[in-house]
Design a protein around this motif. Structure first.
Motif, PDB file in Angstrom:
ATOM      1  N   PHE A   1       0.833  -1.197   0.000  1.00  0.00           N
ATOM      2  CA  PHE A   1       0.000   0.000   0.000  1.00  0.00           C
ATOM      3  C   PHE A   1       0.873   1.254   0.000  1.00  0.00           C
ATOM      4  O   PHE A   1       1.586   1.531   0.971  1.00  0.00           O
ATOM      5  N   ASN A   2       0.801   2.013  -1.080  1.00  0.00           N
ATOM      6  CA  ASN A   2       1.623   3.219  -1.216  1.00  0.00           C
ATOM      7  C   ASN A   2       1.338   4.236  -0.117  1.00  0.00           C
ATOM      8  O   ASN A   2       2.219   5.001   0.282  1.00  0.00           O
ATOM      9  N   GLN A   3       0.105   4.247   0.381  1.00  0.00           N
ATOM     10  CA  GLN A   3      -0.273   5.221   1.411  1.00  0.00           C
ATOM     11  C   GLN A   3       0.510   5.022   2.709  1.00  0.00           C
ATOM     12  O   GLN A   3       0.592   5.930   3.540  1.00  0.00           O
ATOM     13  N   LEU A   4       1.070   3.844   2.889  1.00  0.00           N
ATOM     14  CA  LEU A   4       1.803   3.538   4.124  1.00  0.00           C
ATOM     15  C   LEU A   4       3.320   3.597   3.946  1.00  0.00           C
ATOM     16  O   LEU A   4       4.067   3.306   4.881  1.00  0.00           O
ATOM     17  N   SER A   5       3.774   3.976   2.756  1.00  0.00           N
ATOM     18  CA  SER A   5       5.200   3.865   2.442  1.00  0.00           C
ATOM     19  C   SER A   5       6.086   4.684   3.376  1.00  0.00           C
ATOM     20  O   SER A   5       7.166   4.219   3.789  1.00  0.00           O
ATOM     21  N   GLU A   6       5.666   5.901   3.724  1.00  0.00           N
ATOM     22  CA  GLU A   6       6.515   6.756   4.560  1.00  0.00           C
ATOM     23  C   GLU A   6       6.640   6.219   5.986  1.00  0.00           C
ATOM     24  O   GLU A   6       7.741   6.161   6.551  1.00  0.00           O
ATOM     25  N   ILE A   7       5.511   5.832   6.547  1.00  0.00           N
ATOM     26  CA  ILE A   7       5.568   5.326   7.923  1.00  0.00           C
ATOM     27  C   ILE A   7       6.285   3.983   7.968  1.00  0.00           C
ATOM     28  O   ILE A   7       6.998   3.671   8.929  1.00  0.00           O
ATOM     29  N   ILE A   8       6.150   3.180   6.913  1.00  0.00           N
ATOM     30  CA  ILE A   8       6.873   1.909   6.854  1.00  0.00           C
ATOM     31  C   ILE A   8       8.379   2.155   6.784  1.00  0.00           C
ATOM     32  O   ILE A   8       9.166   1.485   7.460  1.00  0.00           O
TER      33      ILE A   8
END
Length: 286
Positions: free
Chosen positions: A48-55
Motif C-alpha cells: 500500500f503506497n499510502q503507508l510507504s513513509e511510515i513503513i
C-alpha cells in the motif's frame, strides 16, 4: 491446499460489526479459495503506497523489514467472497510501535481497493475425518478470537460436515456491544439448536442477565467449562484470544516481574487442570 501462492482480490463490501471491528468482503480476481474454515491469510503492508513513509520510518527504527500481518477468515469456502474481520488495534504503552495495518484496513476507503494476500495457513480447523469417538467441540474465544471459530462452526453446521458433533461456544467480551457476529451467531443457534449452544460472558458490565439466560458475568471458570463437558476424551477444544506478546514477556523478564496471564494462558491453565490431552486442543493467540 496451496501454500505461499499470491492471491489478488478487490474489496467489494465493508461492514462494521462492533464499534472497533469491521469485516472486509473481497472478491477474488486471481488465485483460489482453497482454504479450510478457521484458517487465516497474510497481507503485506508494503503493497500500500499510502503507508510507504511510515513503513520506511518503522524499518529504519527496527533495522529490519516490516512484517506481514495475519488475519483470520470469517467466511467459508462456499461463500462468494473471502471475508476477513479485523479489530482496529490501539496503541498501548507496552507496545514499542503504534499499530500499522489494522487502522488502515478498517476504513471505508478500502472499498474498491485491490489487496494482494498469501495463504492459506493455520491448523485451527476441523479435521475432515474426526476420530469417531469425538462427540462435541468446545470453543473458548475472546473478542476477535471468535472469527476463526465462527467460520469453522458455520461451515460445519451449514454443510453438515460432522453430523454427530455438537458445538459449544463460550464467547468472552468486555461489553455487550463488543460481541462480534452477535446477530449471525444467535440466528445460527436458533436454527440449529441441536447442533450449537452459545454462552456469552461479559467482563465489564453488571446485570448481564438482562441480555438473556445465556449471558454471564466475568470470565468462564473451571467449573463453568467442566459442567458442559460430557466426556473429555470425546471432546475437541478450540481456543482463540488474547495472549501475552513477546514484547510483554521480554519486558517482564528484563524487569524481573511476573506477568498476569491473558485469556489464552488462563484457558490453557484450566484445560490443564481438567487434564485435557494436548492433542485434543487447537489454539491461536495474538
Amino acid at each position: 491446499m496451496n501454500i505461499n501462492i499470491k492471491n489478488l482480490a478487490e474489496v467489494v463490501k465493508f461492514n462494521q460489526e462492533t464499534p472497533d471491528t469491521w469485516t472486509l468482503a473481497m472478491k477474488l480476481i486471481v488465485g483460489n479459495k482453497n482454504y479450510k474454515a478457521g484458517q487465516f491469510l497474510n497481507i503485506d503492508p508494503r503493497q500500500f503506497n499510502q503507508l510507504s513513509e511510515i513503513i520506511s520510518f518503522f524499518e529504519f527504527k527496527k533495522n529490519c523489514k516490516e512484517q506481514i500481518r495475519a488475519y483470520s477468515i470469517s467466511s467459508i469456502p462456499s461463500e462468494e467472497t473471502i471475508n476477513i474481520s479485523i479489530k482496529k488495534e490501539l496503541y498501548t504503552s507496552t507496545d514499542p510501535f503504534p499499530p500499522l495495518l489494522s487502522p488502515f484496513l478498517t476504513s471505508e476507503r478500502m472499498l474498491g481497493t485491490k489487496v494482494e494476500f498469501s495463504g492459506y495457513y493455520g491448523s485451527y480447523y476441523m479435521p475432515e475425518s474426526l476420530n469417531h469417538n469425538i462427540k462435541s467441540a468446545i470453543h473458548l474465544v475472546s473478542g476477535s478470537g471468535i472469527v476463526p471459530s465462527y467460520s469453522l462452526i458455520k461451515n460445519e453446521i451449514l454443510h453438515n460436515k460432522q453430523s454427530d458433533v455438537i458445538h459449544y461456544l463460550i464467547d468472552v467480551n468486555k461489553t455487550y456491544k463488543d460481541i462480534i457476529f452477535l446477530n449471525s451467531l444467535n440466528k445460527l443457534e436458533f436454527e440449529n439448536c441441536n447442533k450449537l449452544k452459545i454462552f456469552y460472558y461479559i467482563t465489564r458490565e453488571d446485570n448481564v442477565s438482562k441480555y438473556g439466560q445465556n449471558f454471564f458475568k466475568g470470565r468462564p471458570t473451571l467449573e463453568d467449562i467442566k459442567k458442559i463437558i460430557v466426556n473429555k476424551d470425546q471432546t475437541a477444544f478450540f481456543l482463540c484470544g488474547s495472549a501475552l506478546s513477546k514484547w510483554e514477556k521480554a519486558k517482564a523478564k528484563s524487569e524481573n516481574i511476573e506477568l498476569k496471564p491473558k485469556f489464552l494462558e488462563s484457558m490453557l491453565y484450566i484445560l490443564k487442570e481438567l487434564e485435557i490431552k494436548n492433542n485434543m486442543i487447537k489454539k491461536e493467540g495474538w
